[in-house]
Design a protein around this motif. Structure first.
Motif, short mmCIF file in Angstrom:
data_model
loop_
_atom_site.label_atom_id
_atom_site.label_comp_id
_atom_site.label_asym_id
_atom_site.label_seq_id
_atom_site.Cartn_x
_atom_site.Cartn_y
_atom_site.Cartn_z
N ARG A 30 0.53 -0.96 0.01
CA ARG A 30 0.20 -0.39 -0.28
C ARG A 30 0.89 1.20 -0.28
NH1 ARG A 30 -3.93 2.23 4.62
NH2 ARG A 30 -2.45 2.18 5.88
N ARG A 34 1.02 3.75 -2.87
CA ARG A 34 0.40 5.45 -2.39
C ARG A 34 1.20 5.92 -3.71
NH1 ARG A 34 1.49 9.60 0.36
NH2 ARG A 34 3.00 8.86 0.98
N PHE A 105 -8.02 -1.70 -1.31
CA PHE A 105 -6.85 -1.20 -1.93
C PHE A 105 -6.27 -1.35 -3.12
CE2 PHE A 105 -7.29 0.24 2.75
CZ PHE A 105 -6.89 1.73 2.97
N HIS A 371 5.83 3.56 5.83
CA HIS A 371 5.67 4.20 4.80
C HIS A 371 7.52 4.96 4.59
CE1 HIS A 371 4.22 8.79 4.19
NE2 HIS A 371 4.64 8.99 5.72
N PHE A 443 -4.85 7.95 2.04
CA PHE A 443 -4.17 6.58 1.76
C PHE A 443 -5.74 6.03 -0.20
CE2 PHE A 443 -1.33 5.36 4.51
CZ PHE A 443 -0.33 4.53 3.52
N VAL A 446 -5.64 5.15 -2.98
CA VAL A 446 -5.65 3.99 -3.40
C VAL A 446 -6.21 3.16 -3.08
CG1 VAL A 446 -3.59 1.84 -2.80
CG2 VAL A 446 -2.95 4.71 -3.21
#
Length: 460
Positions: A30, A34, A105, A371, A443, A446
């Protein structure tokens, strides 16, 4: 050894390879999606979920398993678990939640299912080769997300035994215990769970432990116990838990358990007062360490004996990343020593997500770490100067992530981090590097499935 200088090629035309599609691998996917970073994901099983899928060969999961941290503290960032879930969700709920995350997602499309990774190797030009049974894939970086509970650790049990000895990785259902006299060796949270199953189903049940542990009730003041972490510093948490334990639990040595040889939080506490219930009612009996096996009996270190026909060793797992050459990580005490438990100091472009011991929920930490990894990979292409600055930190920075806790001096505890200290350091690091913080809604671009955040969209 591959250089970390930011002037070396980053192979921006190649995808990032993610190995594993459990919760950590999905979090990484994810984060990359993004930022629009191309990636490919390998999963040896036929579906997502990792250890939470009972059909995944080699999983340590069992039918009575529940999440050890509470529902509201345990979800992915900006994707909370549904309110209808139990305070401590079952393995089935966690599996459905993890699969809903992948669906919501749109993460399945990049996953190559039924594709086990045999090896990864860094090439002379700095790129990576990921080898599977179906061929080789070149990648600009590799993120290992294959987990830490696939390589069971068996203790040495001297002597000869007429019964069965097994590791808890092979335990699934309490029907295994019916009509048998069962000994559980080991008192981690999984060992305590399995001991409760044995207490309720076996003809006789025993649990053997060499070390004492602190027990914490799963609920305090009407809420899950880990909600106390939101406001209590370490000293206050120890004070509150200490008072509650004395009032609600008392002295566990009354039921044959050893007295803890460490302060609260210096090792993982046990959130399982159900085991104390079974000890109090004589459904299971606590024993010291195993000295040896002797025919149809087990002899303990205090000289006592018990007739047993099944020994289940809930003695943990060795960390292994078998598809990566050993010298690509620095190993100590059987665990890879990575910067922030995520960045190889030896090889540029090699990362690990999920290789940490933590005193709170891991899923939100997965998102925080993924992240950071994703932003660093983006920097390598878009902002090489900043990427070079961070690579110097990977090489030289040695932050204290203990939160002031003096963890038990074992190989396992050497990798422990204190969750609030870890989050605080990641926040300060993000400010220093100029990275965007995790914020609600980031997010949404996404998100592909309709419905409210946290709703379950599960494929049939």
């Amino acid at each position: 050894m591959t250089t970390r200088a930011h002037s070396s090629p980053v192979h921006a035309d190649l995808p990032v390879a993610i190995i594993g599609a459990g919760p950590a691998g999905l979090s990484m996917a994810r984060a990359l999606k993004r930022l629009g970073t191309p990636y490919v994901q390998f999963e040896r099983h036929s579906d997502v979920g990792g250890i939470w899928d009972l059909d995944n060969p080699g999983t340590p999961m069992y039918r009575s398993a529940h999440f050890i941290s509470s529902r509201d503290k345990s979800g992915f960032f900006d994707h909370p678990m549904p309110r209808e879930f139990a305070d401590y969700p079952s393995h089935d709920q966690i599996l459905r939640y993890t699969r809903s995350f992948a669906d919501e997602f749109g993460l399945r499309e990049a996953i190559r299912f039924n594709t086990a990774v045999a090896s990864v190797e860094q090439c002379e030009d700095g790129a990576w080769t990921v080898q599977t049974a179906t061929g080789a894939t070149r990648a600009r970086a590799v993120v290992c997300c294959s987990g830490v509970t696939w390589d069971p650790r068996m203790p040495e049990l001297p002597g000869e035994f007429d019964g069965q000895v097994m590791h808890s990785v092979g335990y699934v259902d309490p029907s295994l215990f019916r009509g048998r006299r069962v000994l559980i060796v080991g008192l981690g949270n999984s060992g305590a769970d399995i001991a409760c199953d044995a207490a309720a189903n076996a003809d006789a049940a025993f649990i053997s432990t060499r070390r004492g542990y602190h027990f914490i009730p799963k609920h305090m003041f009407g809420k899950p116990s880990d909600h106390t972490d939101e406001w209590a510093p370490l000293w206050a948490g120890r004070l509150v838990y200490g008072i509650v334990r004395r009032v609600m639990i008392g002295d566990v040595t009354r039921w044959g358990l050893p007295r803890p040889d460490h302060r609260l939080f210096e090792s993982h506490p046990l959130l399982n007062t159900q085991l104390l219930h079974h000890l109090q009612h004589g459904d299971i009996k606590a024993k010291p360490g195993v000295a040896r096996l002797d025919g149809g009996e087990v002899v303990f270190t205090d000289g006592s004996r018990e007739r047993v026909d099944l020994v289940v060793c809930a003695t943990g797992y060795d960390t292994s990343i078998p598809y990566v050459p050993a010298d690509y990580f620095r190993w100590k005490g059987g665990r890879p020593q990575m910067y922030l438990n995520a960045f190889s100091r030896e090889r540029r472009g090699l990362f690990g997500l999920g290789y940490l011991e933590v005193n709170s929920s891991a899923y939100t930490l997965f998102d925080r770490i993924s992240h950071v990894i994703a932003q660093h990979l983006d920097d390598q292409v878009q902002r090489p100067g900043r990427a070079g600055e961070f690579e110097r930190l990977i090489r030289d920075d040695r932050p204290d992530l203990s939160g002031g806790i003096k963890f038990v001096g074992s190989d396992r505890h050497a990798a422990y981090i204190e969750v609030r200290a870890y989050k605080k350091y990641l926040r300060s690091l993000s400010r220093r590097m100029g990275w965007a913080p995790l914020t609600p809604g980031m997010f949404d671009g996404v998100r592909t499935a309709p419905g409210r955040k946290g709703s379950l969209h599960v494929r049939g």
